[in-house]
Design a protein around this motif. Structure first.
Motif, PDB file in Angstrom:
ATOM      1  N   GLU A 100      39.660  -9.964  -6.809  1.00  0.00           N
ATOM      2  CA  GLU A 100      40.397 -11.026  -6.125  1.00  0.00           C
ATOM      3  C   GLU A 100      41.140 -11.876  -7.150  1.00  0.00           C
ATOM      4  O   GLU A 100      40.554 -12.329  -8.139  1.00  0.00           O
ATOM      5  CB  GLU A 100      39.451 -11.918  -5.321  1.00  0.00           C
ATOM      6  N   ASN A 101      42.424 -12.087  -6.915  1.00  0.00           N
ATOM      7  CA  ASN A 101      43.230 -12.919  -7.795  1.00  0.00           C
ATOM      8  C   ASN A 101      42.823 -14.379  -7.599  1.00  0.00           C
ATOM      9  O   ASN A 101      43.087 -14.975  -6.562  1.00  0.00           O
ATOM     10  CB  ASN A 101      44.722 -12.736  -7.497  1.00  0.00           C
ATOM     11  N   THR A 102      42.169 -14.948  -8.599  1.00  0.00           N
ATOM     12  CA  THR A 102      41.742 -16.342  -8.549  1.00  0.00           C
ATOM     13  C   THR A 102      42.649 -17.233  -9.394  1.00  0.00           C
ATOM     14  O   THR A 102      42.386 -18.427  -9.536  1.00  0.00           O
ATOM     15  CB  THR A 102      40.286 -16.488  -9.042  1.00  0.00           C
ATOM     16  N   GLY A 103      43.711 -16.639  -9.932  1.00  0.00           N
ATOM     17  CA  GLY A 103      44.656 -17.389 -10.751  1.00  0.00           C
ATOM     18  C   GLY A 103      45.669 -18.126  -9.897  1.00  0.00           C
ATOM     19  O   GLY A 103      45.614 -18.113  -8.663  1.00  0.00           O
ATOM     20  N   GLN A 133      44.039  -0.015  -4.978  1.00  0.00           N
ATOM     21  CA  GLN A 133      44.627   0.151  -3.652  1.00  0.00           C
ATOM     22  C   GLN A 133      44.727  -1.218  -2.980  1.00  0.00           C
ATOM     23  O   GLN A 133      44.043  -2.162  -3.373  1.00  0.00           O
ATOM     24  CB  GLN A 133      43.757   1.077  -2.779  1.00  0.00           C
ATOM     25  N   THR A 134      45.532  -1.295  -1.938  1.00  0.00           N
ATOM     26  CA  THR A 134      45.703  -2.564  -1.229  1.00  0.00           C
ATOM     27  C   THR A 134      44.656  -2.787  -0.145  1.00  0.00           C
ATOM     28  O   THR A 134      44.546  -3.895   0.384  1.00  0.00           O
ATOM     29  CB  THR A 134      47.102  -2.657  -0.586  1.00  0.00           C
ATOM     30  N   SER A 135      43.886  -1.756   0.202  1.00  0.00           N
ATOM     31  CA  SER A 135      42.848  -1.930   1.226  1.00  0.00           C
ATOM     32  C   SER A 135      41.588  -1.162   0.830  1.00  0.00           C
ATOM     33  O   SER A 135      41.651  -0.160   0.109  1.00  0.00           O
ATOM     34  CB  SER A 135      43.334  -1.433   2.594  1.00  0.00           C
ATOM     35  N   ALA A 136      40.460  -1.641   1.330  1.00  0.00           N
ATOM     36  CA  ALA A 136      39.185  -0.981   1.068  1.00  0.00           C
ATOM     37  C   ALA A 136      39.168   0.423   1.656  1.00  0.00           C
ATOM     38  O   ALA A 136      38.651   1.357   1.034  1.00  0.00           O
ATOM     39  CB  ALA A 136      38.040  -1.819   1.647  1.00  0.00           C
ATOM     40  N   LYS A 145      49.052 -17.554 -10.419  1.00  0.00           N
ATOM     41  CA  LYS A 145      50.254 -16.730 -10.404  1.00  0.00           C
ATOM     42  C   LYS A 145      49.968 -15.390  -9.750  1.00  0.00           C
ATOM     43  O   LYS A 145      48.840 -14.901  -9.782  1.00  0.00           O
ATOM     44  CB  LYS A 145      50.750 -16.464 -11.830  1.00  0.00           C
ATOM     45  N   THR A 146      51.006 -14.789  -9.202  1.00  0.00           N
ATOM     46  CA  THR A 146      50.907 -13.417  -8.707  1.00  0.00           C
ATOM     47  C   THR A 146      50.612 -12.520  -9.905  1.00  0.00           C
ATOM     48  O   THR A 146      51.134 -12.741 -10.996  1.00  0.00           O
ATOM     49  CB  THR A 146      52.239 -13.006  -8.053  1.00  0.00           C
ATOM     50  N   CYS A 147      49.747 -11.510  -9.696  1.00  0.00           N
ATOM     51  CA  CYS A 147      49.454 -10.578 -10.792  1.00  0.00           C
ATOM     52  C   CYS A 147      49.554  -9.137 -10.314  1.00  0.00           C
ATOM     53  O   CYS A 147      49.438  -8.851  -9.124  1.00  0.00           O
ATOM     54  CB  CYS A 147      48.089 -10.860 -11.419  1.00  0.00           C
ATOM     55  N   TYR A 148      49.799  -8.265 -11.273  1.00  0.00           N
ATOM     56  CA  TYR A 148      49.899  -6.826 -11.009  1.00  0.00           C
ATOM     57  C   TYR A 148      48.616  -6.149 -11.454  1.00  0.00           C
ATOM     58  O   TYR A 148      48.174  -6.312 -12.592  1.00  0.00           O
ATOM     59  CB  TYR A 148      51.070  -6.210 -11.777  1.00  0.00           C
ATOM     60  N   ALA A 149      48.025  -5.347 -10.549  1.00  0.00           N
ATOM     61  CA  ALA A 149      46.865  -4.516 -10.879  1.00  0.00           C
ATOM     62  C   ALA A 149      47.408  -3.117 -11.184  1.00  0.00           C
ATOM     63  O   ALA A 149      47.641  -2.314 -10.286  1.00  0.00           O
ATOM     64  CB  ALA A 149      45.867  -4.489  -9.730  1.00  0.00           C
ATOM     65  N   GLN A 151      44.616 -12.959  -2.898  1.00  0.00           N
ATOM     66  CA  GLN A 151      44.620 -11.577  -2.390  1.00  0.00           C
ATOM     67  C   GLN A 151      43.742 -10.690  -3.263  1.00  0.00           C
ATOM     68  O   GLN A 151      43.437 -11.024  -4.408  1.00  0.00           O
ATOM     69  CB  GLN A 151      46.038 -11.015  -2.347  1.00  0.00           C
ATOM     70  N   SER A 152      43.355  -9.531  -2.694  1.00  0.00           N
ATOM     71  CA  SER A 152      42.450  -8.618  -3.393  1.00  0.00           C
ATOM     72  C   SER A 152      43.006  -7.209  -3.500  1.00  0.00           C
ATOM     73  O   SER A 152      43.774  -6.770  -2.649  1.00  0.00           O
ATOM     74  CB  SER A 152      41.103  -8.564  -2.662  1.00  0.00           C
ATOM     75  N   ALA A 153      42.563  -6.519  -4.541  1.00  0.00           N
ATOM     76  CA  ALA A 153      42.821  -5.094  -4.741  1.00  0.00           C
ATOM     77  C   ALA A 153      41.470  -4.390  -4.705  1.00  0.00           C
ATOM     78  O   ALA A 153      40.426  -5.013  -4.970  1.00  0.00           O
ATOM     79  CB  ALA A 153      43.508  -4.849  -6.078  1.00  0.00           C
ATOM     80  N   TYR A 154      41.486  -3.100  -4.382  1.00  0.00           N
ATOM     81  CA  TYR A 154      40.245  -2.354  -4.222  1.00  0.00           C
ATOM     82  C   TYR A 154      40.326  -1.027  -4.958  1.00  0.00           C
ATOM     83  O   TYR A 154      41.381  -0.403  -5.014  1.00  0.00           O
ATOM     84  CB  TYR A 154      39.976  -2.074  -2.738  1.00  0.00           C
ATOM     85  N   ALA A 155      39.182  -0.584  -5.489  1.00  0.00           N
ATOM     86  CA  ALA A 155      39.080   0.738  -6.096  1.00  0.00           C
ATOM     87  C   ALA A 155      37.761   1.352  -5.643  1.00  0.00           C
ATOM     88  O   ALA A 155      36.734   0.672  -5.581  1.00  0.00           O
ATOM     89  CB  ALA A 155      39.136   0.653  -7.618  1.00  0.00           C
TER      90      ALA A 155
END
Length: 176
Positions: free
Chosen positions: A65-68, A167-170, A70-74, A107-111
Motif C-alpha cells: 500500500e502506498n503510504t507516501g 498486479q492491480t488486484s488480488a 506521491k504517486t509511485c510506480y511498482a 492505493q495498493s498493488a498485489y503479487a
C-alpha cells in the motif's frame, strides 16, 4: 475544404477520447505541481503485508500500500528473500501486466507468491520474508528492504517458489 477540416477535428477528438478510455484516464488541463512527479515505490513509501490464502493452495498474497504523499510506480515484481536465502525468489514471466502498476497514495498493488509444489525440492520452513521493490530498469532493487510478517508458524518454501509481477488486484495476482 470545410468538410475535411471538420472530419479531421472529429477524428482527432475521437482518437484522444479512445486513448484516454484505453488508459482508464480522464482529460485534465491541470499542470502537475512541481515535485509531484511519480516516484518508484520503495519500502520507505509503502507498507507491505502478507496474507495466507485458501486458494490456490501453497500461495500467499503480498500487498503493498502506498503510504507516501506521491504517486509511485511498482515496477516489475518484488525481490523476495525468505529467511537467509542466497538468491531472490524467481519471477513468473507469464504474469507481466500490460502496464506498470501505478499507485496513488492509499492505493495498493498485489503479487501472488507460490511457496511450493509437488515438483519442488530442497524445502524448508521460512519464518522471515524480506521484500525489495524493483527499480525502473528491473535489474536491481530500489530503496531498502521491507520486512513482511509471515503467517504464524512460518511457511514451507521450496525451490519451485515464484512471485508474480505486481498486479492491480488480488484476483489477478492469485490467478497464477
Amino acid at each position: 475544404m470545410r468538410l475535411t477540416t471538420k472530419a479531421t477535428a472529429t477524428a482527432a477528438a475521437l482518437t484522444a477520447a479512445l486513448s484516454l478510455a484505453a488508459l482508464g484516464g480522464t482529460a485534465s488541463a491541470a499542470t502537475p505541481a512541481a515535485g509531484s512527479a511519480p516516484v518508484t515505490c520503495t519500502a520507505a513509501t509503502t507498507t507491505v503485508t502478507v496474507e495466507q490464502v485458501s486458494s490456490p493452495i501453497n500461495h500467499l498474497l503480498l500487498k503493498a500500500e502506498n503510504t507516501g504523499t506521491k504517486t509511485c510506480y511498482a515496477y516489475g515484481a518484488p525481490y523476495l528473500r525468505f529467511d537467509d536465502a542466497q538468491s531472490a525468489t524467481a519471477w513468473l514471466g507469464d504474469s507481466v501486466p500490460q502496464a506498470v502498476v501505478t499507485l496513488k497514495p492509499g492505493q495498493s498493488a498485489y503479487a501472488g507468491i507460490a511457496t511450493s509444489s509437488p515438483e519442488g525440492s530442497d524445502g524448508h520452513q521460512a519464518d522471515k520474508l524480506g521484500v525489495l521493490f524493483s527499480n525502473r530498469g528491473m535489474n536491481g532493487g530500489a530503496g531498502g528492504t521491507a520486512a513482511a510478517k509471515l503467517p504464524a508458524g512460518g511457511v514451507y518454501v521450496d525451490d519451485s517458489a515464484f512471485v508474480t509481477y505486481w498486479q492491480t488486484s488480488a484476483s489477478d495476482a492469485l490467478m497464477w
